[in-house]
Scaffold this active site. Structure first.
Site, short mmCIF file in Angstrom:
data_model
loop_
_atom_site.label_atom_id
_atom_site.label_comp_id
_atom_site.label_asym_id
_atom_site.label_seq_id
_atom_site.Cartn_x
_atom_site.Cartn_y
_atom_site.Cartn_z
N ILE A 1 0.81 -4.71 -4.29
CA ILE A 1 1.60 -4.42 -3.09
C ILE A 1 2.77 -3.49 -3.42
O ILE A 1 3.29 -2.79 -2.54
CB ILE A 1 2.12 -5.73 -2.46
N LYS A 2 3.17 -3.44 -4.69
CA LYS A 2 4.32 -2.64 -5.08
C LYS A 2 4.03 -1.14 -5.01
O LYS A 2 4.97 -0.34 -5.07
CB LYS A 2 4.77 -3.02 -6.49
N ASP A 3 2.77 -0.75 -4.87
CA ASP A 3 2.47 0.67 -4.61
C ASP A 3 3.22 1.14 -3.38
O ASP A 3 3.75 2.26 -3.34
CB ASP A 3 0.97 0.87 -4.34
#
Length: 347
Positions: free
Chosen positions: A45-47
């Site tokens: 999700i950190k993309d």
């Protein structure tokens, strides 16, 4: 042509699926759904927020062309930042705590980033801590420190992108949103958006034993942090992006039960996810068991299990750390050993 609409790797971020858990929740009346954020191109999700923070830094003029991006990361944000950097011609320096998996370090180095590993068991103010080291690196020529813990773009990414995406996929036809909390951007941003769309939505954070966040929410006092093994969840200080007014409640989980659930998710649901994903599911199940009536609960599978292959998914590592594993007799393995005898090794 429609099939060529994605112009680069950045445009492939998002639109991750939501599925229902079945086996690990078969004794619950409530339903638990998970959004598979590990299907983003960088594996987490950190993309989303890694790219968003970089884009905002460029827009504001803080990040100059060809500059160096500095960030302290548990690994996943670094990959998102590196996706942006390699696509648009920036350099990266990442600072990590020494408890992070070797796979995460190797992933960042594969992108061409410089990686500095700092001791975990020091106070945030200690000059050796990864927060302090990252701040000191601001002195590098043409450098900008993203600071995901205090950078409002972290939360705003999920408020403007992930939250609306979830709403589009579900029309908010569920009762509770849950997420493991570290920097706070995910739960604060998504939670804020969902509450604006549906006032009755419950926002429940999952914290880990040893972190101070749940204790602070319940008592208003800092409490004392102690070490834990989970990565990317919990904190020993209060990040600016943890909006306690958005979070209705906390559930606290432990290392071992999180790791055991992480392994179960793969074996029983086919979900190859990281340790904090196991935490999220343990927390969701624990929360569901307190309810007076069944609910639909949505949580996030934040990252991929391939970053933990040498730890959580490794029997030897689990046993060396005194974590129990499933030791059920494997009949297939016994059949194989009987066939090959001394002619080969089953690994």
């Amino acid at each position: 042509m429609e099939r060529f609409k994605n112009t680069n790797i950045i445009s492939a971020i998002g639109n991750t699926p939501i599925i229902k858990l079945n086996s690990v929740t078969d004794d619950l009346e409530s339903e638990i759904y998970v959004k598979l954020e590990y299907m983003n191109p960088g594996g987490s999700i950190k993309d989303r927020m890694g790219v968003y923070m970089c884009e905002e830094a460029v827009r504001k003029g803080d990040l100059k062309p060809g500059g160096t991006i500095v960030e302290c990361t548990s690994g996943n944000t670094g990959v998102g930042v590196a996706l942006f950097a390699n696509t648009y011609g920036y350099k990266c320096v990442f600072v990590m705590a020494d408890k992070q998996s070797q796979e995460k370090i190797d992933n960042l180095k594969a992108f061409g980033a410089k990686v500095i590993v700092c001791p975990t068991n020091v106070e945030p103010e200690d000059p050796r801590s990864y927060y302090s080291v990252a701040a000191a690196l601001a002195e590098l020529p043409n450098a900008f420190v993203l600071n995901q813990y205090a950078n409002e773009a972290n939360m705003m990414c999920h408020y403007t992108q992930t939250g609306p995406e979830i709403f589009e996929q579900t029309n908010a036809e569920f009762d509770t949103f849950m997420a493991a909390v570290g920097t706070g951007g995910t739960i604060s941003g998504i939670g804020k958006f969902l509450k604006e769309k549906k006032a009755s939505m419950n926002i429940v954070a999952v914290d880990c034993e040893g972190s101070i966040l749940a204790h602070y929410k319940k008592t208003g006092k800092m409490g004392e942090a102690h070490s834990y093994v989970l990565e990317g969840i919990g904190e020993d200080f209060l990040p600016d992006n943890v909006h306690f007014d958005t979070i209705d409640d906390f559930v606290v989980v432990g290392d071992e039960e999180s790791f055991q659930m992480t392994r179960r998710l793969l074996k029983e649901e086919g979900i190859y996810a990281g340790g904090s994903c196991g935490s999220a599911v343990v927390g969701a199940i624990r929360y569901a068991k307190t309810l007076s009536k069944p609910e639909k609960i949505l949580t996030i599978m934040v990252d991929s299990g391939n970053r933990y292959a040498g730890k959580i998914y490794n029997d030897e590592w689990m046993l060396a750390n005194d974590y129990k594993i499933d030791t059920t007799k494997d009949e297939l393995a016994n059949h194989i050993l009987n066939i090959i005898g001394e002619n080969g090794n089953l690994v």
